[in-house]
Design a protein around this motif. Structure first.
Motif, PDB file in Angstrom:
ATOM      1  N   ALA A  54       0.093  -6.772  -9.784  1.00 39.41           N
ATOM      2  CA  ALA A  54      -1.043  -6.026 -10.335  1.00 39.41           C
ATOM      3  C   ALA A  54      -2.374  -6.642  -9.902  1.00 39.41           C
ATOM      4  CB  ALA A  54      -0.946  -5.980 -11.860  1.00 39.41           C
ATOM      5  N   ALA A  55      -2.459  -7.987  -9.928  1.00 40.92           N
ATOM      6  CA  ALA A  55      -3.706  -8.645  -9.520  1.00 40.92           C
ATOM      7  C   ALA A  55      -3.995  -8.409  -8.040  1.00 40.92           C
ATOM      8  CB  ALA A  55      -3.611 -10.138  -9.823  1.00 40.92           C
ATOM      9  N   LEU A  56      -2.967  -8.508  -7.204  1.00 43.09           N
ATOM     10  CA  LEU A  56      -3.167  -8.275  -5.772  1.00 43.09           C
ATOM     11  C   LEU A  56      -3.505  -6.817  -5.488  1.00 43.09           C
ATOM     12  CD1 LEU A  56      -0.264 -10.464  -4.377  1.00 43.09           C
ATOM     13  CD2 LEU A  56      -2.709 -10.866  -4.062  1.00 43.09           C
ATOM     14  N   ARG A  57      -2.959  -5.912  -6.255  1.00 49.76           N
ATOM     15  CA  ARG A  57      -3.281  -4.492  -6.081  1.00 49.76           C
ATOM     16  C   ARG A  57      -4.752  -4.225  -6.419  1.00 49.76           C
ATOM     17  NH1 ARG A  57      -3.110   0.090  -3.366  1.00 49.76           N
ATOM     18  NH2 ARG A  57      -2.964   1.950  -4.651  1.00 49.76           N
ATOM     19  N   ARG A  58      -5.254  -4.850  -7.477  1.00 50.79           N
ATOM     20  CA  ARG A  58      -6.671  -4.704  -7.812  1.00 50.79           C
ATOM     21  C   ARG A  58      -7.549  -5.307  -6.714  1.00 50.79           C
ATOM     22  NH1 ARG A  58      -7.819  -0.800 -10.658  1.00 50.79           N
ATOM     23  NH2 ARG A  58      -9.880  -1.754 -10.861  1.00 50.79           N
ATOM     24  N   TRP A  59      -7.132  -6.450  -6.166  1.00 51.23           N
ATOM     25  CA  TRP A  59      -7.874  -7.053  -5.061  1.00 51.23           C
ATOM     26  C   TRP A  59      -7.857  -6.132  -3.848  1.00 51.23           C
ATOM     27  CZ3 TRP A  59      -5.818 -11.576  -1.619  1.00 51.23           C
ATOM     28  CH2 TRP A  59      -6.815 -11.948  -0.710  1.00 51.23           C
TER      29      TRP A  59
END
Length: 309
Positions: free
Chosen positions: A23-28
């Motif tokens: 999820a964090a990498l997708r937001r990035w």
């Protein structure tokens, strides 16, 4: 030295950590890997490359966890459908019931969207019949309405799974309830593809596509246990990947409509219920070769109660 980390803890920690990272990498990726004017993906963007690597590492890590201590002969003699019936553990049925009501909550926005699209389509047809030159919409709303109906079917299936989780005994007519969310996922997949038909292979659709497909396979594998197809470790792998991929898709679904958000959350809770309930049954199996006379899960629980008495 004895390993004090339980099977349940391993699966929940690995799936939870993978979901947070995805999820964090997708937001990035959404913030840095797309060109602002057209929304096209930037080739070789760091966020995209790292996200792919993390997903592959998560899939490999869960596969290693699933194959550790593998005893196929021992597992084939177990009644895995009984593992999801009433055992005094409330976490699994609560998670499945919450997943059911999240799926139910997705039906009203889908109905509203589909009905609006149907009305626009009929209005355009009426104008064309009057000789007015208008462009006929390519979408008549039928797939959105069908997806709403699928959300209701998903609600019924998950609710039955939750009810089964509260009642000990033999699985009855609700044994194939897990197949209903899988069938509903097929309709959801068609509707999501229609909405992204102009760019089906771009990065903005790939996480949602993978999450829906993995969720369909997870539910179908879940239903297979009731049919006597005992693949508990494969089911755990599918549940973990469904949880991780749904988290990545959820990071980009927020703000694009409530229907996808609710269905993804429902899918995540359904997978979390399996990750919670199934590993303790695997933990009770021996890590060596099969015993000459294996007992079923139901027989073991009966003997344990007799011993305690």
């Amino acid at each position: 030295m004895k390993d004090n980390i339980s099977e349940r803890t391993r699966w929940l920690v690995c799936a939870g950590a993978g979901a947070l990272a995805a999820a964090a990498l997708r937001r990035w990726q959404l913030a840095s890997a797309f060109e602002p004017p057209l929304g096209l993906s930037v080739p070789g963007a760091q966020a995209s490359v790292i996200l792919v690597c993390v997903l592959l590492m998560a899939a490999a890590g869960l596969a290693i966890l699933a194959l550790s201590g593998y005893s196929r002969a021992e597992e084939e003699h177990c009644r895995w459908d009984l593992a999801f019936l009433g055992t005094g553990d409330w976490a699994y049925p609560v998670l499945e019931v919450l997943a059911a009501f999240l799926a139910l909550a997705a039906a009203p926005p889908l109905l509203k969207m589909g009905w609006g699209q149907w009305q626009d389509y009929q209005e355009a047809r009426a104008r064309l019949a009057q000789g007015i030159d208008v462009q006929l919409p390519s979408n008549n709303g039928m797939l959105a309405l069908a997806t709403a109906a699928g959300a209701l079917v998903c609600f019924l299936g998950l609710l039955q799974l939750g009810r089964d989780g509260l009642r000990p005994g033999k699985r009855g007519r609700g044994g194939f309830s897990a197949a209903l969310p899988g069938v509903a996922g097929c309709v959801w997949l068609m509707e999501s593809f229609r909405a992204h038909a102009a760019n089906p292979v771009l990065w903005d659709y790939a996480p949602l596509l993978l999450a829906i497909v993995c969720g369909m396979l997870f539910y179908m594998d879940f239903a297979g246990i009731s049919a006597g197809v005992c693949r508990p470790r494969r089911l755990l792998w599918m549940a973990g990947m469904t949880f991780i991929l749904s988290a990545a898709a959820l990071a980009s679904a927020v703000g694009n409509g409530w229907a996808d958000v609710l269905l993804l959350l429902s899918q995540m809770l359904g997978a979390a219920g399996v990750l919670w309930r199934l590993p303790p049954s695997l933990e009770s199996l021996p890590r060596t070769k099969a015993r000459p006379h294996p007992r079923t899960l139901g027989e073991e629980s009966i003997q344990e109660e007799t011993t305690h008495e």
